[in-house]
Design an enzyme around this catalytic site. Structure first.
Site, PDB file in Angstrom:
ATOM      1  N   HIS A 143       0.666  -1.187   0.319  1.00 10.95           N
ATOM      2  CA  HIS A 143       0.190  -0.213  -0.169  1.00 10.95           C
ATOM      3  C   HIS A 143       1.261   1.220   0.022  1.00 10.95           C
ATOM      4  O   HIS A 143       0.848   2.410  -0.755  1.00 10.95           O
ATOM      5  CB  HIS A 143      -1.058  -0.084   0.913  1.00 10.95           C
ATOM      6  CG  HIS A 143      -1.592  -1.036   0.774  1.00 10.95           C
ATOM      7  ND1 HIS A 143      -2.941  -0.765   1.368  1.00 10.95           N
ATOM      8  CD2 HIS A 143      -2.062  -2.740   1.425  1.00 10.95           C
ATOM      9  CE1 HIS A 143      -4.001  -2.059   1.321  1.00 10.95           C
ATOM     10  NE2 HIS A 143      -3.138  -3.129   0.668  1.00 10.95           N
TER      11      HIS A 143
ATOM     12  N   ASP B 274      -6.564   6.272   2.052  1.00 11.98           N
ATOM     13  CA  ASP B 274      -6.199   4.532   1.699  1.00 11.98           C
ATOM     14  C   ASP B 274      -7.662   4.530   1.799  1.00 11.98           C
ATOM     15  O   ASP B 274      -7.621   4.266   2.641  1.00 11.98           O
ATOM     16  CB  ASP B 274      -5.240   4.157   2.858  1.00 11.98           C
ATOM     17  CG  ASP B 274      -4.829   2.483   1.720  1.00 11.98           C
ATOM     18  OD1 ASP B 274      -6.266   1.048   1.853  1.00 11.98           O
ATOM     19  OD2 ASP B 274      -4.222   1.123   1.726  1.00 11.98           O
TER      20      ASP B 274
END
Length: 482
Positions: free
Chosen positions: A22, A127
């Site tokens: 990520h 995110d």
């Protein structure tokens, strides 16, 4: 607003989930936005930040962007926490319960990071699994954009979780793993229960990790826009389904290739931008230099996967018995149990000396683009899948968890650029699949992979879909300035 602030560029706060895949993906987005001359504040966990500074060129890479700044924060886990295997899921409650309140406090105390040379935060790109960042954005009236770092196909399957539960496909029970799932529009003819994201493999629909996935995915629609690291020619039909719920969707991938394209456009010297949390052993590149073209199978299961000693030996025997050359990345923490590699049989050691090479971590993007590489035995993480697609390297997929399950199905069934080996780990199957990829159907797979690589590179070239979408994203962010 003063005249000085009027002339300042947009100021974007980027906040990834603090695990390598990520962080890496969102760092590339940050650099793409820096190239568009936006100011960036990048929230990063203290653990991730220390790994990046120690093992990558991230400091020198971002030094050329005066508008970029890191802002470290605790992820709430102790330093000795493995952040891998099944325990990687500990990061979700930890970030929610510890990082969330710290983030809110940090934003208030720093006045949203405004200064004489920086306007307050124009928008938050969070995110997609950090809903607390979305809560803060809504509370303060700051525009919110979610970045989902997974594939479109995985995101869409997760989005359809309520329908999957209603249809009885989840929880997955008994021997019904190969039943076709009908509750995910666009995938009704090929998606099996075993291909659903790994979090769906639970005994009870009330299991926390399933509920977290369901909640975090559905709340994505509250954002003003969303970003996916994919491209139209790869996942177009699925993107059409998602746009029915999220019309302002920017596909900007493959982001690593897109970044290279933009740097070349600006005549900036391009270095492969590693975001690794591990020290890379570059000796493997020297070894590859001595191997014939398309002769080596690259083996890496990413930054999270762990294997048992029995699985390790099955893979090892399969690779050695296949008779193919192989380069195998084996992370120091990737084997369960303390004995790990102890007492390795002599025949494996001899077979590895003859045809193999093993390292703790490799410069993956560089390795995949090396002319000696002919295939990739992968965990099917999305970053790895995209890197393999851009490099034109066919795959054998052994997914570990999460989105990897559905990625591997698309690689084998839809894009037809590899083989799916999920839910099995025996040496005979490994031998068979390696030989099928590297010998029997080698030309067929290479031809398809080469075609997909060309489509990927076109998407991130000037005039391509992802190139245009990134321009559109930048324009949208600029329009948010009040």
């Amino acid at each position: 607003m003063g005249s000085q602030e009027t002339n300042l560029p947009p100021h974007v706060l980027i906040f990834p989930l603090p695990i390598q895949g990520h962080v890496n993906s969102m760092l590339r987005l940050a650099e793409l936005l820096c190239l568009a001359e936006l100011d960036i504040t990048f929230i990063v966990s203290e653990f991730s930040h220390s790994r990046l500074i120690k093992h990558t060129n991230v400091a020198s890479r971002f030094a050329r962007y005066p508008g970029f700044q890191f802002q470290p924060i605790s992820d709430g886990l102790p330093d000795d926490h493995p952040r891998a295997g099944e325990r990687v899921m500990d990061i979700l409650p930890s970030t929610k319960n510890v990082t969330g309140p710290l983030f809110k406090q940090m934003m208030v105390e720093n006045k949203c990071f405004s200064s004489a040379t920086r306007r307050p935060i124009t928008c938050i790109i969070a995110d997609g699994v950090l809903s607390f960042a979305g809560d803060f954005a809504q509370e303060k009236g700051i525009p919110l954009i979610y970045f989902r770092t997974v594939s479109a196909c995985s995101f869409w399957a997760c989005f359809c979780m309520p329908e999957l539960i209603e249809s009885g496909d989840i929880p997955i029970k008994g021997n019904g793993m190969d039943l076709i799932v009908k509750s995910v529009p666009g995938m009704e003819t090929f998606l099996r229960r075993r291909d659903l994201p790994g979090f769906c493999r639970v005994n009870d629909i009330n299991e926390p990790k399933l509920q977290i996935l369901k909640t975090e995915t559905r709340q994505t629609t509250r954002a003003q826009a969303a970003i996916l690291n994919t491209f139209e020619d790869l996942e177009g039909p699925i993107l059409s389904q998602i746009r029915k719920h999220m019309p302002r969707l920017f596909t900007i991938g493959p982001s690593h290739s897109h970044l290279t394209s933009r740097l070349e456009t600006k005549n900036i010297k391009t270095l492969i931008s590693s975001g690794s949390f591990w020290e890379e052993d570059r000796s493997c590149v020297d070894w590859l230099d001595a191997q014939p073209p398309r002769s080596v199978l690259y083996v890496s299961f990413g930054s999270i996967t762990v294997v048992t000693r029995d699985q390790l030996l099955e893979f090892w025997y399969g690779l050695v018995n296949s008779g193919q050359r192989f380069l195998w990345v084996m992370r120091p923490d990737s084997i369960m149990g303390k004995d790990g590699q102890s007492q390795i049989p002599a025949d494996l050691e001899e077979g590895t000396k003859a045809r193999g090479y093993m390292v703790g971590w490799a410069p993956q993007e560089e390795v995949l683009n090396h002319p000696a590489i002919g295939g990739f035995l992968t965990h099917s993480g999305w970053n790895s899948t995209l890197e393999s697609i851009v490099a034109g390297v066919p795959m054998i997929c052994w997914p570990y968890f999460a989105d990897q399950m559905i990625n591997s199905r698309f690689v084998s069934e839809i894009w037809k650029i590899g083989l799916d080996m999920k839910d099995t780990c025996d040496r005979e199957t490994i031998v068979k699949m390696v030989r099928e990829l590297m010998e029997i159907r080698k030309d067929e797979f290479l031809q398809r992979a080469d075609h997909m690589a060309k489509l990927a590179k076109e998407a991130v070239s000037e005039g391509g879909s992802s190139y245009s979408n990134l321009d559109g994203l930048v324009d949208y962010i600029k329009s948010l300035i009040i």
